[in-house]
Design a protein around this motif. Structure first.
Motif: not given
Lengths: 418, 345
Positions: B297-298, A88, B294-295, A12
């Protein structure tokens, strides 16, 4: 599993920094999983992800010699958030394959989005709306799990032949999923000679059922109830208090394990309630038992038995990986070979063989169960029948099945069944 | 509270000089970045991050106007936006043959008008209350609206809501294209931003801030403070409605989940996070919120990403009660203290 998690995290972070070109043969295959990990459906969402991980684990994190790189995204069960998460995964993480989402309206939103992204192959998670694959289906959206109409296949015939319920009243929550379930139930029930006295809808999260109970017709053999969670418990309690005695027929989520394990006076009342659905916790079948054991082994903190959501995510992920293996991980030419393989797949699953029809919708077995007591104060769903190879139109030609349009509040009409 | 008047224009200056004087080098840089951004980024960043930031920022801007200048914290700003969105669907038509399918030239202004009228009504209802009671009453309005759309089939199509909502093709342009949608959102956001900025220095805005700081004295001076507050609600409602129309076009759908408690609170978080002392605050807050959403989780993976989001919010609010804007102000003052004080500030 640990390694998979760290991989996901680093992947990620990398994906944020690095733009990614078209997939090459030696590059990892990028799979996105979209589940509801926030809000009221967070529990089911977690279970869905467990199913997904079981399938990935079964392949050892690799398919056809290529590594699998997993990207995760969460929604809160609203179509808005599902769309955001799907965007996304597709537009930022550049996944090749997206698996999800969890619930009906989300499924329709993601299917519509699939039309805009033909280069990605979408497989359903556990969403079960009829329209997803029946109305304007997307060429690149597959659903190896069954939907709300299919889940009630066999139930109508069963209650007439085995239980002798010939006249029922229908009580359901007022949204798309119950409409679909009613369609599935009434199609068979009415064809087998049953009659429906009345259809009643209550808004979601209704607390007071007294007016509904007062309106309940007297000349019925049973009430077909399509409600879930606290709604059915509230209804049952009040129905009993007001002296109601008609037995119940359940929708697929009306008498699941969460309801059966609830304490209170409703418990005994539920014994003998028939329902039907895509899985049955207590099916004495080797493949299912093995699946259950592996689930318990991998997730000691999970549910006592894999739920409907874990099963659906598992089956869809398994389909993707099996087809990828078949074509040697070849995703060239807009996934042509991969999709061809998916179309022709005869997927071996813990609940029997599953294939897809011309709309890329699963044809699978459905389990008919009845609530029974285990003798120690607990309740479980005993398998009393299996309806094999149920398709989306329940065996009717598509045109005849859709003569009145999609399952709706007033479709099928009660008048056709009186 | 921030000083109301940061720069006093000299009477002798021309209009142009008055407009240009407050412009600093970083304003130009930001404007340039905003204009070039869609051409150097992917569709995901253009729409999902940037356009969404503008839209959420615009809705939070309406809260900033009420809370920052009017001292009224309203939780129903997203409800206003949602109503506008719903009206776009009802009048403009949605997939499945739902709605009236009136031409967009009628449907969209009507949607904004109805939402603004509703906001005025909410304003009239809530201005008699102060502080926490305003929050309670607007929260009640928001929740009532949520349950109403959830259970009303005739107008709002209950649980399912409306899908297939897209911006109408005007001037032969498909406004769904990332660049076009970006500039559409940017235009609306900029319009809202400059409107609020202008208001803060216009007589109405000054009176509103005075009402916030000392309602008694303002009443004694002959101002109708209720009318000022209701007018502020109407204006904020208008801005929120603009954001709401864009919101349904971004999501292509609207359903009760879009106006539930979660999104309602999100708008408050965005406004507080950015800071409610200047109209740029909500947009900064929205950017942080959208990026985290949006991010996060990453960054962490697994099930705990919401904890990261929550911790970030906590930290920002803990170290700076005025949000990110407050941090910026603190940093600037530090810098100023270490340098020779300039006449500029």
């Amino acid at each position: 599993m640990k390694r998979l998690f760290t991989k996901v995290a680093t992947a990620g972070a990398l994906a944020l920094a690095v733009g990614v070109g078209p997939a090459q043969a030696d590059e990892p295959i990028r799979i996105g999983v979209l589940a509801t990990l926030e809000g009221v459906f967070a529990g089911p969402g977690q279970d869905g992800v467990r199913g997904f991980e079981m399938a990935i684990d079964e392949f050892g994190g690799q398919v056809a010699g290529r590594d699998i790189r997993v990207y995760r995204a969460s929604s809160d069960a609203s179509p808005d958030s599902a769309l955001r998460a799907a965007r996304r995964l597709v537009e930022s993480d550049n996944v090749d394959i997206l698996i999800g989402p969890l619930s009906g309206a989300e499924g329709i939103a993601v299917k519509n989005y699939a039309h805009e992204q033909p280069q990605v192959t979408f497989l359903n998670g556990s969403s079960a709306a009829q329209q997803t694959t029946l109305e304007n289906p997307a060429e690149n959206f597959y659903r190896f799990s069954t939907e709300g109409v299919q889940w009630q296949a066999g139930l109508g015939t069963y209650v007439i032949e085995e239980k002798g319920y010939e006249r029922v009243a229908i009580l359901a929550e007022d949204y798309a999923f119950p409409y679909a379930q009613i369609k599935g139930f009434m199609t068979e029930f009415c064809a087998a000679g049953g009659t429906v006295a009345e259809k009643m809808f209550v808004p979601l999260e209704t607390r007071d059922y007294s007016s509904v109970i007062a309106r309940m017709p007297r000349d019925i053999d049973a009430i077909y109830v399509v409600m879930g969670g606290s709604d059915i418990l509230n209804f049952l309690e009040q129905y009993q208090q007001m002296g109601g005695q008609a037995p119940l027929i359940g929708g697929s989520i009306s008498v699941d394990q969460t309801i059966l394990s609830a304490e209170g006076p409703t418990r005994d009342y539920l014994i003998g309630t028939p329902t039907s659905g895509p899985i049955a916790d207590d099916w004495e079948d080797e493949r299912w038992r093995a699946f259950q054991d592996r689930y318990r082994e991998m997730f000691p903190d999970g549910l006592p038995s894999p739920g409907l959501f874990a099963h659906a995510y598992y089956v869809n992920t398994l389909a993707a990986l099996t087809a990828l293996e078949e074509v040697g991980g070849d995703l060239s030419d807009g996934h042509a070979a991969f999709r061809e393989a998916l179309n022709n797949l005869e997927l071996e699953t813990p609940t029997g063989v599953i294939s897809v029809d011309h709309n890329r919708q699963a044809v699978a077995d459905i389990f008919i169960t009845e609530v029974a007591s285990d003798g120690e104060g607990g309740l479980y769903n005993r398998v009393v029948g299996i309806r094999e190879g149920v398709n989306q139109t329940l065996g009717f030609p598509e045109e005849e099945f859709l003569a009145n349009g999609f399952a709706e509040r007033d479709n099928p009409p009660v008048e056709d069944c009186q | 509270m921030a000083s109301v008047i940061e720069e006093t224009p000299r009477e002798s200056d021309g209009v142009l000089a008055r407009l240009v004087r407050p412009v600093r080098w970083y304003h130009l840089v930001i404007a340039l970045v905003l204009l070039v951004f869609p051409f150097v980024s992917t569709g995901f960043w253009t729409v999902q991050i940037a356009a969404q930031t503008f839209i959420l920022g615009t809705i939070a801007l309406s809260l900033m106007l009420l809370a920052g200048y009017g001292g009224m914290v309203s939780l129903s700003q997203l409800t206003i936006a949602g109503l506008a969105g719903y009206m776009v669907a009802v009048f403009g038509g949605a997939s499945g043959g739902l709605g009236m399918f009136w031409p967009p030239i009628v449907a969209i202004p009507l949607a904004i008008l109805i939402a603004t009228a509703f906001a005025t009504l909410v304003g009239a209802l809530s201005v008699r209350t102060e502080g926490i009671y305003t929050i309670m009453i607007t929260l009640a309005v928001g929740m009532a609206f949520y349950f109403f759309v959830l259970q009303n089939r005739e107008i709002f199509n209950a649980f399912n809501g409306f899908a297939g909502l897209r911006p109408p093709p005007v001037l032969g342009i498909n406004w769904r294209q990332p660049e076009y949608f970006y500039f559409l959102s940017l235009t609306v956001a900029a319009f809202g931003y400059f409107l609020v900025l202008y208001l803060s220095r216009a007589p109405f805005g000054l009176a509103l801030q005075a009402v916030r700081d000392n309602p008694r004295r303002m009443r004694a001076l002959g101002f109708n403070i209720q009318a000022h507050r209701i007018a502020a609600h109407a204006l904020a409602g208008f801005i929120a409605a603009l954001g709401g129309v864009l919101m349904v076009w971004l999501n292509t759908q609207i359903s009760p989940g879009s106006v539930g408690l979660g999104p309602l609170i999100s708008i408050l978080i965005i406004a507080i996070l950015g800071g409610i002392l200047h109209p740029i605050g909500p947009f900064i807050g929205a950017l942080i919120f959208v990026l985290l959403d949006n991010f996060a989780m990453q960054l962490i993976g697994g099930d705990r990403f919401n904890t990261v989001i929550g911790l970030m919010f906590l930290l920002i609010v803990l170290f700076s009660p005025d949000g990110v804007l407050g941090l910026w102000k603190m940093a600037r003052e530090r810098l100023k203290a270490s340098k020779k004080p300039s006449a500029d500030w």
